[in-house]
Design a protein around this motif. Structure first.
Motif, PDB file in Angstrom:
ATOM      1  N   ILE A  99       0.843  -1.202   0.000  1.00  0.00           N
ATOM      2  CA  ILE A  99       0.000   0.000   0.000  1.00  0.00           C
ATOM      3  C   ILE A  99       0.876   1.250   0.000  1.00  0.00           C
ATOM      4  O   ILE A  99       0.601   2.222  -0.710  1.00  0.00           O
ATOM      5  CB  ILE A  99      -0.959  -0.019   1.202  1.00  0.00           C
ATOM      6  CG1 ILE A  99      -1.976  -1.149   1.032  1.00  0.00           C
ATOM      7  CG2 ILE A  99      -1.668   1.322   1.356  1.00  0.00           C
ATOM      8  CD1 ILE A  99      -2.885  -1.360   2.217  1.00  0.00           C
ATOM      9  N   ASN A 100       1.933   1.229   0.774  1.00  0.00           N
ATOM     10  CA  ASN A 100       2.851   2.379   0.814  1.00  0.00           C
ATOM     11  C   ASN A 100       3.545   2.593  -0.530  1.00  0.00           C
ATOM     12  O   ASN A 100       3.736   3.736  -0.974  1.00  0.00           O
ATOM     13  CB  ASN A 100       3.892   2.181   1.916  1.00  0.00           C
ATOM     14  CG  ASN A 100       3.290   2.219   3.305  1.00  0.00           C
ATOM     15  OD1 ASN A 100       2.183   2.741   3.509  1.00  0.00           O
ATOM     16  ND2 ASN A 100       3.993   1.681   4.278  1.00  0.00           N
ATOM     17  N   THR A 101       3.922   1.490  -1.166  1.00  0.00           N
ATOM     18  CA  THR A 101       4.560   1.585  -2.479  1.00  0.00           C
ATOM     19  C   THR A 101       3.615   2.184  -3.507  1.00  0.00           C
ATOM     20  O   THR A 101       3.998   3.041  -4.316  1.00  0.00           O
ATOM     21  CB  THR A 101       5.023   0.195  -2.951  1.00  0.00           C
ATOM     22  OG1 THR A 101       5.992  -0.321  -2.024  1.00  0.00           O
ATOM     23  CG2 THR A 101       5.653   0.277  -4.342  1.00  0.00           C
ATOM     24  N   MET A 102       2.354   1.755  -3.467  1.00  0.00           N
ATOM     25  CA  MET A 102       1.357   2.308  -4.374  1.00  0.00           C
ATOM     26  C   MET A 102       1.136   3.795  -4.097  1.00  0.00           C
ATOM     27  O   MET A 102       1.015   4.617  -5.024  1.00  0.00           O
ATOM     28  CB  MET A 102       0.041   1.538  -4.245  1.00  0.00           C
ATOM     29  CG  MET A 102      -1.113   2.110  -5.078  1.00  0.00           C
ATOM     30  SD  MET A 102      -0.804   2.052  -6.871  1.00  0.00           S
ATOM     31  CE  MET A 102      -1.095   0.300  -7.189  1.00  0.00           C
ATOM     32  N   SER A 103       1.100   4.162  -2.830  1.00  0.00           N
ATOM     33  CA  SER A 103       0.916   5.565  -2.453  1.00  0.00           C
ATOM     34  C   SER A 103       2.070   6.423  -2.966  1.00  0.00           C
ATOM     35  O   SER A 103       1.856   7.519  -3.500  1.00  0.00           O
ATOM     36  CB  SER A 103       0.807   5.699  -0.931  1.00  0.00           C
ATOM     37  OG  SER A 103      -0.293   4.960  -0.437  1.00  0.00           O
ATOM     38  N   ASP A 104       3.290   5.929  -2.814  1.00  0.00           N
ATOM     39  CA  ASP A 104       4.465   6.666  -3.293  1.00  0.00           C
ATOM     40  C   ASP A 104       4.422   6.836  -4.806  1.00  0.00           C
ATOM     41  O   ASP A 104       4.772   7.898  -5.341  1.00  0.00           O
ATOM     42  CB  ASP A 104       5.747   5.940  -2.885  1.00  0.00           C
ATOM     43  CG  ASP A 104       5.980   5.959  -1.382  1.00  0.00           C
ATOM     44  OD1 ASP A 104       5.375   6.814  -0.700  1.00  0.00           O
ATOM     45  OD2 ASP A 104       6.763   5.120  -0.891  1.00  0.00           O
ATOM     46  N   ILE A 149      -3.389  10.320  -0.616  1.00  0.00           N
ATOM     47  CA  ILE A 149      -3.844  10.283  -2.007  1.00  0.00           C
ATOM     48  C   ILE A 149      -5.258  10.843  -2.086  1.00  0.00           C
ATOM     49  O   ILE A 149      -6.125  10.484  -1.280  1.00  0.00           O
ATOM     50  CB  ILE A 149      -3.801   8.852  -2.566  1.00  0.00           C
ATOM     51  CG1 ILE A 149      -2.399   8.254  -2.389  1.00  0.00           C
ATOM     52  CG2 ILE A 149      -4.207   8.848  -4.030  1.00  0.00           C
ATOM     53  CD1 ILE A 149      -1.299   9.057  -3.011  1.00  0.00           C
ATOM     54  N   ASP A 150      -5.496  11.722  -3.059  1.00  0.00           N
ATOM     55  CA  ASP A 150      -6.804  12.352  -3.214  1.00  0.00           C
ATOM     56  C   ASP A 150      -7.860  11.331  -3.638  1.00  0.00           C
ATOM     57  O   ASP A 150      -7.602  10.482  -4.490  1.00  0.00           O
ATOM     58  CB  ASP A 150      -6.724  13.468  -4.245  1.00  0.00           C
ATOM     59  CG  ASP A 150      -7.983  14.323  -4.268  1.00  0.00           C
ATOM     60  OD1 ASP A 150      -8.917  13.958  -5.009  1.00  0.00           O
ATOM     61  OD2 ASP A 150      -8.037  15.325  -3.543  1.00  0.00           O
ATOM     62  N   GLU A 151      -9.036  11.418  -3.041  1.00  0.00           N
ATOM     63  CA  GLU A 151     -10.094  10.446  -3.300  1.00  0.00           C
ATOM     64  C   GLU A 151     -10.554  10.439  -4.760  1.00  0.00           C
ATOM     65  O   GLU A 151     -11.047   9.424  -5.265  1.00  0.00           O
ATOM     66  CB  GLU A 151     -11.291  10.720  -2.387  1.00  0.00           C
ATOM     67  CG  GLU A 151     -11.936  12.074  -2.570  1.00  0.00           C
ATOM     68  CD  GLU A 151     -13.098  12.284  -1.611  1.00  0.00           C
ATOM     69  OE1 GLU A 151     -13.495  11.297  -0.949  1.00  0.00           O
ATOM     70  OE2 GLU A 151     -13.599  13.417  -1.518  1.00  0.00           O
ATOM     71  N   SER A 152     -10.404  11.568  -5.456  1.00  0.00           N
ATOM     72  CA  SER A 152     -10.835  11.645  -6.850  1.00  0.00           C
ATOM     73  C   SER A 152      -9.997  10.753  -7.765  1.00  0.00           C
ATOM     74  O   SER A 152     -10.392  10.472  -8.898  1.00  0.00           O
ATOM     75  CB  SER A 152     -10.769  13.093  -7.345  1.00  0.00           C
ATOM     76  OG  SER A 152      -9.432  13.564  -7.356  1.00  0.00           O
ATOM     77  N   ARG A 153      -8.849  10.301  -7.277  1.00  0.00           N
ATOM     78  CA  ARG A 153      -7.951   9.487  -8.087  1.00  0.00           C
ATOM     79  C   ARG A 153      -8.110   7.995  -7.824  1.00  0.00           C
ATOM     80  O   ARG A 153      -7.400   7.179  -8.419  1.00  0.00           O
ATOM     81  CB  ARG A 153      -6.497   9.905  -7.832  1.00  0.00           C
ATOM     82  CG  ARG A 153      -6.215  11.372  -8.147  1.00  0.00           C
ATOM     83  CD  ARG A 153      -4.804  11.741  -7.735  1.00  0.00           C
ATOM     84  NE  ARG A 153      -3.823  10.914  -8.419  1.00  0.00           N
ATOM     85  CZ  ARG A 153      -2.557  10.802  -8.042  1.00  0.00           C
ATOM     86  NH1 ARG A 153      -2.130  11.450  -6.969  1.00  0.00           N
ATOM     87  NH2 ARG A 153      -1.720  10.037  -8.721  1.00  0.00           N
ATOM     88  N   ILE A 154      -9.047   7.628  -6.955  1.00  0.00           N
ATOM     89  CA  ILE A 154      -9.208   6.226  -6.574  1.00  0.00           C
ATOM     90  C   ILE A 154     -10.629   5.767  -6.876  1.00  0.00           C
ATOM     91  O   ILE A 154     -11.598   6.361  -6.410  1.00  0.00           O
ATOM     92  CB  ILE A 154      -8.911   6.011  -5.084  1.00  0.00           C
ATOM     93  CG1 ILE A 154      -7.561   6.607  -4.704  1.00  0.00           C
ATOM     94  CG2 ILE A 154      -8.957   4.525  -4.750  1.00  0.00           C
ATOM     95  CD1 ILE A 154      -7.289   6.601  -3.208  1.00  0.00           C
TER      96      ILE A 154
END
Length: 203
Positions: A99-104, A149-154
């Protein structure tokens, strides 16, 4: 004898002076060149300002005839695969690194977005499994939101037990189907650097 020499010297001086006066030329001013284009090279890339289409080329760039750096386009991607226990939407702490890798990655490529796909095993009620798969995807979404991470991107989507990875009826097969997965591709451009005598050859 001395008087003759003095008289001769005076005669030469007078005669020479008259000669210089008769040879005097009219003064002509130095012409000023009509320079139409700017021949300066402000970014020191070897292309003059008049032809330079890229005014701030990095010094180490390999440039073309227009003074622009040669660009290299490439893609980078990251994927996550998070498994869940039976009848559970709780994320195991062992998957936090993914999850951290995806966030980065999403932070590094702000123009990208991600679709989190939730799944369930072929055990129990189909309608319940659909809701369970959505809860799993939503929990991963919450974890990304907590990382900034902004919710609009998920985006989340639940497939329930309709798209199985493994059709076996044993516990290992069921475990492979209880998951959330996602893949994000980010594109980037870099400037190719010119070779110099100081360039290091990769080992």
């Amino acid at each position: 004898m001395k008087k003759k020499l003095i008289t001769l010297a005076l005669s030469v001086v007078v005669t020479t002076g008259l000669s210089f006066q008769s040879m005097a030329l009219e003064y002509i001013e130095t012409p000023v060149p009509n320079q139409i284009n700017d021949l300066l090279d402000d970014d020191n890339d070897g292309v003059i300002n008049a032809r330079d289409l890229c005014a701030e080329t990095p010094r180490t760039s390999e440039i073309d005839n227009d003074g622009c750096g040669t660009k290299i386009s490439a893609n980078d991607e990251v994927s996550i695969l998070i498994l869940f226990n039976n009848n559970s939407a709780e994320i195991n702490p062992g998957f936090q690194r993914q999850i951290n890798t995806m966030s980065d990655f999403l932070s590094e490529y702000p123009e990208t977005s991600v679709e989190l796909q939730g799944y369930a095993s072929k055990v129990g009620n189909t309608q319940y499994n659909l809701k369970l798969s959505k809860r799993r995807a939503n929990n991963v979404r919450t974890a990304l939101l907590n990382n900034g991470i902004d919710e609009s991107r998920i985006k989340i989507v639940g497939f329930g037990d309709t798209k199985l990875t493994d059709y076996g009826n044993d516990e290992i097969s069921h475990a492979r189907n209880r998951k959330v997965k996602a893949t994000v591709v980010g594109s980037y451009e870099s400037i190719n650097e010119e070779w110099t005598i100081f360039t290091t050859i990769p080992k």
